[in-house]
Design an enzyme around this catalytic site. Structure first.
Site, mmCIF file in Angstrom:
data_model
loop_
_atom_site.group_PDB
_atom_site.id
_atom_site.type_symbol
_atom_site.label_atom_id
_atom_site.label_comp_id
_atom_site.label_asym_id
_atom_site.label_seq_id
_atom_site.Cartn_x
_atom_site.Cartn_y
_atom_site.Cartn_z
ATOM 1 N N ASN A 146 -22.042 8.758 56.516
ATOM 2 C CA ASN A 146 -21.638 7.425 57.009
ATOM 3 C C ASN A 146 -20.491 6.817 56.203
ATOM 4 O OD1 ASN A 146 -23.396 7.062 54.857
ATOM 5 N ND2 ASN A 146 -24.170 5.123 55.629
ATOM 6 N N GLU A 242 -30.611 7.351 46.525
ATOM 7 C CA GLU A 242 -30.306 6.140 47.315
ATOM 8 C C GLU A 242 -30.604 6.493 48.756
ATOM 9 O OE1 GLU A 242 -29.699 3.256 46.269
ATOM 10 O OE2 GLU A 242 -28.804 3.433 44.279
ATOM 11 N N GLU A 450 -27.462 2.814 41.277
ATOM 12 C CA GLU A 450 -26.040 3.136 41.269
ATOM 13 C C GLU A 450 -25.273 1.861 40.949
ATOM 14 O OE1 GLU A 450 -25.398 5.409 45.095
ATOM 15 O OE2 GLU A 450 -24.795 6.980 43.696
#
Ligand code: NAD
Length: 467
Positions: A146, A242, A450
């Protein structure tokens, strides 16, 4: 497209046969064919990255900074070319692809400025306790389709600044821009420090189980995240995961309805809904539900959809066929369940994976479109009347990535936001991310962090020296 895209391994661009087709999601035409890197290629790359680690680990922060900033400058110089390539393979409108490339530049530069902390204290006996951060070794950076380049850079930049060497693996659906970054990085780093390998479904699991890899930094779905963790367990690798999200947006009755509807429309449908932190469940107070639903649906009906290379387009296609089929099936299931649509709901015939933005009118909380992460252009609007009730419903999810609260009263919105069980909460905005602030998922949305100094530290081990 006539040019070839080559993997980068040990400072060399590999001339391997292109066996995997990369499609343009707007036309379903083959854009390019790329290599399916074998176990042998991976083994040789890991070996080279391990060898390179022996000197890269001893470089100073200043030396690392110089190289990471050089990569940022190189990407900036090639921003238009990279953006066009990204649009062709990912589908998103060109301006938004350019924003991703410039986001990479911003992230690389921000990490380049970060310092690894050293703490020191002396105890009563006169012993000095010094704790510093040391690199881990070879990092596997695995990215989804994405935001392929951005999510690769989120891993590459801190991994390098912490003194690790890296093997980046893009998704087989979107490898081209990342392979191009590898080409652009080839002469900026010593051989073996930055590597980019592409491949089919076997390459990821080979990396996550490889004994020569010390850490896996992964962004992708929750289902794959579980597999990554299991696969990394036998060699006790460090992992950052994630994963998916199902972010709630809570819209209080005192908002500016047209403005909030417009902002939340983009918050839900940017990148055709294929954003981990998109607003995926929009809870709207009873008092304004009708007006909000009308404005939101009007925005959906007016949004120009088409190939990302076309002027004026706001929404591109869904990125790949499996995802397109998944979203179409969810729309059909939503219709079959008797829920009604305020916009969209009809998917035109191809070519191209185009799905008009689809808005579902107040389905029940156990509807699939509420419980699942659609990861496509479909979103439910849900009525609520009481704050405690809406907080409970927002938190009633296996995911805990992000959420947003919309209100004219910022203090009230922050108080509601603090009750959300998510890693990030936005007030009167959504999807804002910054390299200086940590980003993390709770519950099934991930493990680890992150971004920010916390994100940098995830690429290190602690060494405490006592003496
Ligand atoms: P995916 O999990 O299918 O794939 C992600 C990457 O992992 C790809 O490179 C893929 O080739 C690789 N992979 C697949 N199987 C693997 C395995 N067994 N071992 C190792 N690697 C493997 O995800 P996707 O469909 O590409 O991306 C969509 C998902 O990513 C959504 O759920 C979305 O919410 C999530 N996402 C999360 C964030 C975040 O920061 N939390 C950001 C973007 C996307």
């Amino acid at each position: 497209m006539t040019r070839t895209f080559r993997p980068l391994s040990n400072g060399q661009l590999l001339d391997l046969a292109g066996t995997l087709s990369v499609l343009d999601p707007a036309t379903e035409e083959v854009l390019a064919r790329v290599a399916d890197c074998t176990q042998q290629v991976l083994d040789a790359t890991v070996q080279a990255a391990q060898a390179a680690f022996e000197s890269w680990r001893h470089t100073t922060q200043a030396e690392r900074r110089e190289r990471v900033e050089a990569l940022a400058a190189r990407l900036k110089e090639h921003a238009d070319e990279l953006a066009l390539l990204l649009t062709r393979e990912q589908g998103r409108p060109l301006a938004m692809a350019k924003a991703e490339v410039l986001g990479c530049v911003q992230w690389l530069r921000a990490f380049a400025q970060m310092e690894l902390p050293v703490t020191e204290r002396t105890d009563k006996a006169g012993m000095t306790w010094t704790t510093r951060r040391v690199p881990l070794g070879v990092v596997a950076a695995i990215a989804p389709w994405n935001f392929p380049l951005m999510l690769a850079c989120w891993k590459l930049a801190p991994a390098l600044m912490a003194g690790n060497t890296v093997i980046v693996k893009p998704s087989p659906f979107t490898p081209l821009t990342t392979l191009r970054m590898g080409e652009l990085a080839a002469d900026l780093f010593p051989a073996g420090v930055v590597n980019v390998l592409c491949g089919g479904d076997a390459l990821g699991p080979r990396m996550t189980s490889h004994p020569g890899i010390a850490k896996v930094a992964f962004t992708g779905s929750t289902a794959t995240g579980r597999r990554v963790m299991a696969s990394a367990a036998p060699t006790l690798k460090h992992v950052t995961l994630e994963l998916g999200g199902n972010d709630a947006a809570i819209v209080m009755p005192d908002v500016d309805v047209p403005k909030t509807a417009r902002k939340l429309f983009m918050g839900a449908f940017l990148n055709s809904g294929q954003v981990c932190v998109a607003a995926k469940r929009i809870y709207v107070h009873d008092a304004i539900y009708e007006a909000f639903a009308q404005a939101f649906a009007a925005a959906a009906k007016a949004a120009p959809m088409g190939a990302g290379t076309q002027e004026g387009v706001m929404l591109g296609p869904v990125q790949n066929r499996p995802q397109y089929e998944r979203v179409k099936e969810l729309i059909a299931a939503t219709r079959d369940a008797g829920h009604s649509f305020l916009a969209g709901g009809d998917v035109p015939e191809g070519p191209g994976y185009f799905i008009p933005p689809t808005v579902v009118d107040n389905p029940p909380d156990d509807a699939r479109v509420v419980v699942e992460e659609p990861f496509g252009p479909i979103v439910p609007l849900l009525r609520f009347s009481d704050v405690d009730e809406v907080v409970r419903r927002a938190n009633d999810s296996e995911f805990g990535l992000g959420g947003s609260v919309w209100s004219g009263d910022v203090a009230q919105a922050k108080a509601i936001g603090a009750r959300l069980e998510t890693g990030t909460v936005w007030i009167n905005s959504v999807q804002l991310l910054d390299p200086l602030s940590p980003f993390a998922g709770r519950k099934q949305s991930g493990i680890g962090v992150e971004n920010g100094i916390e994100g940098l530290l995830e690429f290190t081990a602690v060494q405490t020296m006592v003496g």
